[in-house]
Design a protein around this motif. Structure first.
Motif, PDB file in Angstrom:
ATOM      1  N   LEU A   6       2.603  35.019  82.435  1.00  0.00           N
ATOM      2  CA  LEU A   6       2.516  33.793  83.228  1.00  0.00           C
ATOM      3  C   LEU A   6       2.090  32.560  82.427  1.00  0.00           C
ATOM      4  O   LEU A   6       2.652  31.477  82.634  1.00  0.00           O
ATOM      5  N   PRO A   7       1.123  32.642  81.508  1.00  0.00           N
ATOM      6  CA  PRO A   7       0.780  31.425  80.751  1.00  0.00           C
ATOM      7  C   PRO A   7       1.962  30.859  79.956  1.00  0.00           C
ATOM      8  O   PRO A   7       2.128  29.631  79.906  1.00  0.00           O
ATOM      9  N   MET A   8       2.771  31.716  79.370  1.00  0.00           N
ATOM     10  CA  MET A   8       3.956  31.226  78.657  1.00  0.00           C
ATOM     11  C   MET A   8       4.958  30.618  79.629  1.00  0.00           C
ATOM     12  O   MET A   8       5.551  29.563  79.368  1.00  0.00           O
ATOM     13  N   LEU A   9       5.145  31.275  80.787  1.00  0.00           N
ATOM     14  CA  LEU A   9       6.047  30.728  81.796  1.00  0.00           C
ATOM     15  C   LEU A   9       5.530  29.373  82.289  1.00  0.00           C
ATOM     16  O   LEU A   9       6.322  28.459  82.559  1.00  0.00           O
ATOM     17  N   LEU A  10       4.219  29.235  82.398  1.00  0.00           N
ATOM     18  CA  LEU A  10       3.649  27.959  82.827  1.00  0.00           C
ATOM     19  C   LEU A  10       3.996  26.854  81.835  1.00  0.00           C
ATOM     20  O   LEU A  10       4.391  25.747  82.250  1.00  0.00           O
ATOM     21  N   THR A  11       3.864  27.124  80.560  1.00  0.00           N
ATOM     22  CA  THR A  11       4.215  26.128  79.537  1.00  0.00           C
ATOM     23  C   THR A  11       5.656  25.670  79.703  1.00  0.00           C
ATOM     24  O   THR A  11       5.955  24.465  79.661  1.00  0.00           O
ATOM     25  N   GLN A  12       6.558  26.617  79.918  1.00  0.00           N
ATOM     26  CA  GLN A  12       7.967  26.286  80.090  1.00  0.00           C
ATOM     27  C   GLN A  12       8.203  25.522  81.391  1.00  0.00           C
ATOM     28  O   GLN A  12       9.005  24.585  81.443  1.00  0.00           O
ATOM     29  N   VAL A 110       0.390  32.279  92.178  1.00  0.00           N
ATOM     30  CA  VAL A 110      -0.134  32.680  90.870  1.00  0.00           C
ATOM     31  C   VAL A 110       0.153  31.647  89.786  1.00  0.00           C
ATOM     32  O   VAL A 110      -0.334  31.777  88.653  1.00  0.00           O
ATOM     33  N   LEU A 111       0.928  30.613  90.111  1.00  0.00           N
ATOM     34  CA  LEU A 111       1.267  29.562  89.146  1.00  0.00           C
ATOM     35  C   LEU A 111       1.552  28.298  89.937  1.00  0.00           C
ATOM     36  O   LEU A 111       2.173  28.336  90.996  1.00  0.00           O
ATOM     37  N   GLY A 112       1.087  27.165  89.415  1.00  0.00           N
ATOM     38  CA  GLY A 112       1.359  25.902  90.078  1.00  0.00           C
ATOM     39  C   GLY A 112       1.411  24.747  89.097  1.00  0.00           C
ATOM     40  O   GLY A 112       0.624  24.697  88.136  1.00  0.00           O
ATOM     41  N   ALA A 128      -1.867  21.650  86.177  1.00  0.00           N
ATOM     42  CA  ALA A 128      -1.178  22.944  86.141  1.00  0.00           C
ATOM     43  C   ALA A 128      -2.154  24.083  85.914  1.00  0.00           C
ATOM     44  O   ALA A 128      -3.238  23.903  85.351  1.00  0.00           O
ATOM     45  N   TRP A 129      -1.729  25.272  86.351  1.00  0.00           N
ATOM     46  CA  TRP A 129      -2.537  26.492  86.141  1.00  0.00           C
ATOM     47  C   TRP A 129      -1.662  27.703  86.421  1.00  0.00           C
ATOM     48  O   TRP A 129      -0.722  27.649  87.223  1.00  0.00           O
ATOM     49  N   SER A 130      -1.996  28.807  85.760  1.00  0.00           N
ATOM     50  CA  SER A 130      -1.441  30.109  86.135  1.00  0.00           C
ATOM     51  C   SER A 130      -2.514  31.162  85.954  1.00  0.00           C
ATOM     52  O   SER A 130      -3.499  30.953  85.218  1.00  0.00           O
ATOM     53  N   GLU A 131      -2.347  32.284  86.642  1.00  0.00           N
ATOM     54  CA  GLU A 131      -3.216  33.421  86.370  1.00  0.00           C
ATOM     55  C   GLU A 131      -3.117  33.740  84.882  1.00  0.00           C
ATOM     56  O   GLU A 131      -2.054  33.622  84.273  1.00  0.00           O
ATOM     57  N   GLY A 132      -4.231  34.132  84.320  1.00  0.00           N
ATOM     58  CA  GLY A 132      -4.291  34.391  82.878  1.00  0.00           C
ATOM     59  C   GLY A 132      -4.923  33.251  82.111  1.00  0.00           C
ATOM     60  O   GLY A 132      -5.257  33.406  80.931  1.00  0.00           O
ATOM     61  N   LEU A 133      -5.117  32.091  82.758  1.00  0.00           N
ATOM     62  CA  LEU A 133      -5.791  30.957  82.122  1.00  0.00           C
ATOM     63  C   LEU A 133      -7.195  30.811  82.707  1.00  0.00           C
ATOM     64  O   LEU A 133      -7.372  30.901  83.928  1.00  0.00           O
ATOM     65  N   PRO A 134      -8.197  30.548  81.881  1.00  0.00           N
ATOM     66  CA  PRO A 134      -9.557  30.388  82.400  1.00  0.00           C
ATOM     67  C   PRO A 134      -9.763  29.074  83.133  1.00  0.00           C
ATOM     68  O   PRO A 134     -10.618  28.973  84.012  1.00  0.00           O
ATOM     69  N   ASP A 135      -8.983  28.039  82.756  1.00  0.00           N
ATOM     70  CA  ASP A 135      -9.170  26.709  83.321  1.00  0.00           C
ATOM     71  C   ASP A 135      -7.827  26.080  83.682  1.00  0.00           C
ATOM     72  O   ASP A 135      -6.777  26.459  83.147  1.00  0.00           O
ATOM     73  N   LEU A 136      -7.872  25.089  84.570  1.00  0.00           N
ATOM     74  CA  LEU A 136      -6.698  24.271  84.818  1.00  0.00           C
ATOM     75  C   LEU A 136      -6.368  23.455  83.574  1.00  0.00           C
ATOM     76  O   LEU A 136      -7.229  23.215  82.715  1.00  0.00           O
ATOM     77  N   LEU A 137      -5.134  23.007  83.520  1.00  0.00           N
ATOM     78  CA  LEU A 137      -4.708  22.059  82.500  1.00  0.00           C
ATOM     79  C   LEU A 137      -4.357  20.741  83.180  1.00  0.00           C
ATOM     80  O   LEU A 137      -3.643  20.727  84.179  1.00  0.00           O
ATOM     81  N   ARG A 138      -4.878  19.658  82.636  1.00  0.00           N
ATOM     82  CA  ARG A 138      -4.518  18.329  83.138  1.00  0.00           C
ATOM     83  C   ARG A 138      -3.992  17.514  81.970  1.00  0.00           C
ATOM     84  O   ARG A 138      -4.707  17.242  81.022  1.00  0.00           O
ATOM     85  N   GLY A 221      -7.220  28.525  90.832  1.00  0.00           N
ATOM     86  CA  GLY A 221      -7.667  28.423  89.444  1.00  0.00           C
ATOM     87  C   GLY A 221      -8.993  27.716  89.286  1.00  0.00           C
ATOM     88  O   GLY A 221      -9.701  27.916  88.296  1.00  0.00           O
ATOM     89  N   ALA A 222      -9.321  26.874  90.287  1.00  0.00           N
ATOM     90  CA  ALA A 222     -10.573  26.112  90.225  1.00  0.00           C
ATOM     91  C   ALA A 222     -11.666  26.715  91.096  1.00  0.00           C
ATOM     92  O   ALA A 222     -12.727  26.112  91.271  1.00  0.00           O
TER      93      ALA A 222
END
Length: 276
Positions: A6-12, A110-112, A128-138, A221-222
């Motif tokens: 999921l984290p790689m899919l989130l990046t894409q 699980v991803l947004g 953005a966030w997905s399961e597998g990440l400790p924190d949101l990304l802004r 995620g938060a």
């Protein structure tokens, strides 16, 4: 698809969404203003067609879109897309509408990715966030703040609809002791709360899955929650649930949401039903 992917899919997915956001930026900048009227903008369909093709290209599964319909086959994964949450405000010339892309796995967000390309602050905002990440990304940077344990306070904000600006006194009362922020897009309200700009995002109108799945993922995620008008957790179990997940929703810290959900929000509405 394994959850570890999921984290790689989130990046894409972020890349796909930001590219699609260029269409919204260009539409905003049209000399004669955005095309469309009411709550229908032509660019919404154009953006969703791009998103549908590219997201299914990244990962082929079920798909729920606001503009191009849905394909629900019983697959355990489902993309959920709103190409321009806040269309009516966008067409009125208000900044802050957002592209909202979520991914459900067994009905759980699980991803947004929520991306507001045109904001009051002047800079695009991608949360953005997905399961597998400790924190949101802004905007690519981690956001460590969590919603857990936060209550309404004089230093916090409740995100409500743009229409609240015409009824400031009653909105101020209902959000007390917090201040209210009036803005378009329930997706972006929930995203901003998840990223630390507020303690609760509110919609007083019925919402569908495409309005809230991405924001719901960000709240997860938060450390936040998303409740319906009865104070129950929102789910996406059936097609009917997807179509109308709640008549009202409250998303943010659990304490703030449970405090706000029991307040008499009906007081806002007049015969013209003017606030959403």
């Amino acid at each position: 698809m394994h959850k570890s992917d999921l984290p790689m899919l989130l990046t894409q997915t972020i890349e796909v969404v930001i590219r699609a956001g260029q269409l919204l930026i260009a539409e905003w900048a049209r000399v004669n203003g955005p095309r469309g009227k009411g709550d229908k903008a032509i660019v919404d369909i154009e953006i969703e067609r791009v998103l549908r093709q590219q997201l299914l290209g990244l990962f082929s599964c079920d798909f729920w879109g606001e503009e191009t319909g849905h394909s629900l086959t019983g697959h355990s994964w489902c993309w959920v897309v709103d190409p321009n949450d806040g269309t009516s405000d966008f067409l009125k010339g208000l900044k802050g509408s957002a592209i909202s892309v979520g991914l459900l796995h067994k009905q759980i967000p699980v991803l947004g990715v929520v991306y507001a390309p045109v904001t009051v602050e002047g800079s695009p905002d991608c949360i953005a966030w997905s399961e597998g990440l400790p924190d949101l990304l802004r905007n690519g940077q981690p956001v460590a703040r969590k919603l857990t344990g936060l209550a309404l306070s004089s230093s916090s904000y409740v995100m409500v609809s743009a229409a609240a600006i015409i009824k400031p006194e009653i909105n101020r009362e209902l959000c007390t002791p917090s201040s209210f922020v009036a803005m378009p897009s329930i997706a972006y309200r929930l995203a901003k709360v998840a990223a630390g700009d507020g303690v609760c995002g509110v919609s007083l109108y019925a919402v569908s899955a495409h309005d809230v799945v991405a924001g719901h993922a960000l709240l997860r995620g938060a450390g936040g929650i998303l409740l319906n008008e009865n104070g129950e957790s929102i789910y996406y179990l059936t097609e009917a649930n997807m179509q109308t997940v709640s008549r009202r929703c409250f998303g943010g810290s659990e304490i703030a949401c449970r405090t706000l959900v029991v307040r008499d929000w009906n007081r806002i509405f007049t015969a013209d039903g003017s606030q959403a």
